[in-house]
Every structure is written in structure tokens, then in C-alpha cells.
Scaffold this motif. Structure first.
Motif, PDB file in Angstrom:
ATOM      1  N   GLY A   1       0.815  -1.209   0.000  1.00 19.05           N
ATOM      2  CA  GLY A   1       0.000   0.000   0.000  1.00 19.05           C
ATOM      3  C   GLY A   1       0.846   1.255   0.000  1.00 19.05           C
ATOM      4  O   GLY A   1       1.912   1.297  -0.618  1.00 19.05           O
ATOM      5  N   LYS A   2       0.376   2.279   0.714  1.00 17.44           N
ATOM      6  CA  LYS A   2       1.074   3.559   0.775  1.00 17.44           C
ATOM      7  C   LYS A   2       1.595   3.782   2.183  1.00 17.44           C
ATOM      8  O   LYS A   2       0.836   3.775   3.146  1.00 17.44           O
ATOM      9  CB  LYS A   2       0.139   4.692   0.361  1.00 17.44           C
ATOM     10  CG  LYS A   2       0.843   6.010   0.252  1.00 17.44           C
ATOM     11  CD  LYS A   2      -0.022   7.075  -0.377  1.00 17.44           C
ATOM     12  CE  LYS A   2       0.793   8.357  -0.504  1.00 17.44           C
ATOM     13  NZ  LYS A   2       0.020   9.425  -1.112  1.00 17.44           N
ATOM     14  N   LEU A   3       2.892   4.000   2.280  1.00 19.33           N
ATOM     15  CA  LEU A   3       3.572   4.169   3.563  1.00 19.33           C
ATOM     16  C   LEU A   3       4.178   5.562   3.612  1.00 19.33           C
ATOM     17  O   LEU A   3       4.953   5.932   2.729  1.00 19.33           O
ATOM     18  CB  LEU A   3       4.667   3.099   3.684  1.00 19.33           C
ATOM     19  CG  LEU A   3       5.560   3.079   4.899  1.00 19.33           C
ATOM     20  CD1 LEU A   3       4.748   2.864   6.158  1.00 19.33           C
ATOM     21  CD2 LEU A   3       6.574   1.969   4.762  1.00 19.33           C
ATOM     22  N   SER A   4       3.822   6.341   4.618  1.00 23.41           N
ATOM     23  CA  SER A   4       4.323   7.704   4.750  1.00 23.41           C
ATOM     24  C   SER A   4       4.857   7.907   6.164  1.00 23.41           C
ATOM     25  O   SER A   4       4.088   7.888   7.133  1.00 23.41           O
ATOM     26  CB  SER A   4       3.194   8.700   4.456  1.00 23.41           C
ATOM     27  OG  SER A   4       3.662  10.013   4.586  1.00 23.41           O
ATOM     28  N   LEU A   5       6.184   8.096   6.274  1.00 26.24           N
ATOM     29  CA  LEU A   5       6.829   8.253   7.578  1.00 26.24           C
ATOM     30  C   LEU A   5       7.675   9.517   7.605  1.00 26.24           C
ATOM     31  O   LEU A   5       8.387   9.798   6.649  1.00 26.24           O
ATOM     32  CB  LEU A   5       7.729   7.060   7.882  1.00 26.24           C
ATOM     33  CG  LEU A   5       7.077   5.686   7.911  1.00 26.24           C
ATOM     34  CD1 LEU A   5       8.130   4.609   8.042  1.00 26.24           C
ATOM     35  CD2 LEU A   5       6.084   5.603   9.054  1.00 26.24           C
ATOM     36  N   SER A   6       7.620  10.236   8.716  1.00 30.13           N
ATOM     37  CA  SER A   6       8.461  11.429   8.852  1.00 30.13           C
ATOM     38  C   SER A   6       9.852  11.070   9.359  1.00 30.13           C
ATOM     39  O   SER A   6      10.782  11.844   9.227  1.00 30.13           O
ATOM     40  CB  SER A   6       7.797  12.427   9.799  1.00 30.13           C
ATOM     41  OG  SER A   6       7.604  11.847  11.076  1.00 30.13           O
TER      42      SER A   6
END
Length: 139
Positions: free
Chosen positions: A78-83
Motif C-alpha cells: 500500500g502507501k507508507l508515509s513516515l516522517s
């Protein structure tokens, strides 16, 4: 004297909140949390957290994950968004889109994604000197 320090340290550790999704558990849906996650089961949906996410060898996430840091031994699609940092162990298998601040990958991990790394980017000119970007102002 030493026992007091151990007790206070133990109390601090036990007050941190960690959510555990055990092996054999399957969750469908979206959820938000400020605590950390340990996922050894299956999650299909959207996860949003300010804590750290750890996906064990038997763990699988299908959907989106937004957070700070993640440590994968299992699978993600899927879509993984990490700062922060995405850490992939040798057993990890990641498919989809990834936006991260930093990336650490062990040999053997499968990383089949479109990846964007956010962070400080310094533009260089042909001579190797750092070039300042023009602001568009006129004197």
C-alpha cells in the motif's frame, strides 16, 4: 539507593502505551493512535499514529500507514508515509508507494516500491559548489 532508581525506571516503562495485534488476529478498518504498535497479525485499512510501528515476521499491513518510525520484519502492501526512519529487516517484503525521511535496509529485504525521501536537499552546480536558489526579487 539503587532499588529506588530501578523502581522509577520500571514505572516509566510500564506507563508507555503500546498496542499489540497478535498473530492470528485480522482487523479490517481504519484507526488512529498516539501510542506505539506491534503488529503480528493482519491489518487491512488505514493506520495513523504518532508512535513507532513494529511489524513482526508474521505481520501484514494492506492499506496506508502514516507515522513517525516503522520497523518491518513482515509484509506491507500500500502507501507508507513516515516522517522518520523506515527500517527493513532481511525478512521484510514491501510493495507500493513509500515516502520516508530516512531508510535502513538489510540485505535480503524485498523493497518493490516507488520511493521518495524527504529531508534536506542541497542543490549542487557543475563545479561542486553549493548554489543558492534565486528568490525572484529584483534590486
Amino acid at each position: 539507593m539503587f532499588t529506588d532508581n530501578k523502581k522509577s525506571k520500571h514505572m516509566e516503562e510500564s506507563t508507555s502505551s503500546q498496542n499489540i495485534i497478535a498473530q492470528g488476529t485480522k482487523i479490517n478498518g481504519d484507526f488512529n493512535s498516539e501510542g506505539d504498535f506491534r503488529i503480528d497479525g493482519t491489518v487491512e485499512g488505514n493506520i495513523k499514529t504518532t508512535g513507532k510501528v513494529v511489524v513482526g515476521k508474521s505481520g501484514f499491513i494492506k492499506g496506508t500507514l502514516q507515522g513517525t518510525d516503522a520497523h518491518f520484519e513482515g509484509k506491507f502492501s500500500g502507501k507508507l508515509s513516515l516522517s522518520g526512519i523506515l527500517t527493513l529487516k532481511s525478512t521484510a517484503h514491501i510493495d507500493g508507494e513509500v515516502v520516508v525521511g530516512k531508510l535502513a535496509v538489510e540485505p535480503g529485504a524485498a523493497f518493490n516500491v516507488t520511493c521518495i525521501m524527504k529531508g534536506t536537499v542541497k542543490e549542487m552546480n557543475k563545479g561542486g559548489q553549493q548554489r543558492e536558489q534565486e528568490t525572484g526579487k529584483t534590486a
